[in-house]
Write a protein that holds these residues in place. Structure first.
Motif, PDB file in Angstrom:
ATOM      1  N   ARG A  85       0.827  -1.105  -0.066  1.00  0.00           N
ATOM      2  CA  ARG A  85      -0.007   0.012  -0.046  1.00  0.00           C
ATOM      3  C   ARG A  85       0.940   1.184  -0.093  1.00  0.00           C
ATOM      4  O   ARG A  85       0.511   2.090  -0.581  1.00  0.00           O
ATOM      5  N   MET A  87       0.664   4.333  -2.803  1.00  0.00           N
ATOM      6  CA  MET A  87       0.248   5.707  -2.172  1.00  0.00           C
ATOM      7  C   MET A  87       1.305   6.602  -2.712  1.00  0.00           C
ATOM      8  O   MET A  87       0.917   7.681  -3.033  1.00  0.00           O
ATOM      9  N   ASN A  88       2.479   6.202  -2.627  1.00  0.00           N
ATOM     10  CA  ASN A  88       3.646   7.022  -3.307  1.00  0.00           C
ATOM     11  C   ASN A  88       3.385   7.405  -4.861  1.00  0.00           C
ATOM     12  O   ASN A  88       3.538   8.438  -5.147  1.00  0.00           O
ATOM     13  N   ALA A 123       0.396   7.376  -6.246  1.00  0.00           N
ATOM     14  CA  ALA A 123      -0.927   8.204  -6.065  1.00  0.00           C
ATOM     15  C   ALA A 123      -0.402   9.603  -5.969  1.00  0.00           C
ATOM     16  O   ALA A 123      -0.992  10.622  -6.541  1.00  0.00           O
ATOM     17  N   GLU A 124       0.580   9.993  -5.067  1.00  0.00           N
ATOM     18  CA  GLU A 124       0.888  11.272  -4.676  1.00  0.00           C
ATOM     19  C   GLU A 124       1.499  11.696  -5.824  1.00  0.00           C
ATOM     20  O   GLU A 124       1.625  13.297  -5.947  1.00  0.00           O
ATOM     21  N   MET A 171      -7.826  10.355  -2.998  1.00  0.00           N
ATOM     22  CA  MET A 171      -6.771   9.842  -2.065  1.00  0.00           C
ATOM     23  C   MET A 171      -7.253   9.359  -0.750  1.00  0.00           C
ATOM     24  O   MET A 171      -6.727   8.246  -0.362  1.00  0.00           O
ATOM     25  N   LEU A 209      -8.290   5.569  -2.123  1.00  0.00           N
ATOM     26  CA  LEU A 209      -7.283   5.064  -2.183  1.00  0.00           C
ATOM     27  C   LEU A 209      -6.539   4.319  -0.820  1.00  0.00           C
ATOM     28  O   LEU A 209      -6.110   3.462  -0.787  1.00  0.00           O
ATOM     29  N   ARG A 210      -6.617   5.327   0.100  1.00  0.00           N
ATOM     30  CA  ARG A 210      -6.217   5.001   1.485  1.00  0.00           C
ATOM     31  C   ARG A 210      -7.028   4.027   1.960  1.00  0.00           C
ATOM     32  O   ARG A 210      -6.500   2.955   3.056  1.00  0.00           O
TER      33      ARG A 210
END
Length: 77
Positions: free
Chosen positions: A44, A48-49, A51-52, A71, A74-75
Motif C-alpha cells: 500500500r 500511495m507513493n 498516487a501522490e 486519495m 485509495l487509503r
C-alpha cells in the motif's frame, strides 16, 4: 476471487479501480485520452507513493475536494 475497489468513475471511459490480488495491488486507470494503464504494486505505501506523484495538487486547482476524495478512497483500499 479478487476484491475490486472503485476509486472513481465519471463514465465508462474515465475510471480508476484497484484490485487486491493477495498481497498485490493492481491499479487500472482508464481514460478517454490515454486508454487503459495498469500499475502493479506490492504494498500500500508503494501505491500511495505513486498516487501522490500521479495526482498532484497543482492538477486539481479549484477541485481540491475531488483530489481529497481520490486519495481518501485509495487509503481505504
Amino acid at each position: 476471487m479478487f476484491k475490486k475497489h472503485e476509486i472513481y468513475k465519471t463514465d465508462k471511459y474515465n475510471m480508476l479501480t484497484v484490485e487486491v490480488q493477495g498481497k498485490t495491488l493492481v491499479v487500472r486507470e482508464i481514460s478517454d485520452q490515454w486508454g487503459e494503464d495498469s500499475h502493479t504494486f506490492v504494498s500500500r505505501p508503494e501505491m500511495m507513493n505513486w498516487a501522490e506523484k500521479r495526482f498532484r495538487p497543482s492538477d486539481f486547482a479549484g477541485r481540491e475536494e475531488e483530489l481529497a476524495a481520490i486519495m481518501d478512497a485509495l487509503r481505504k483500499v
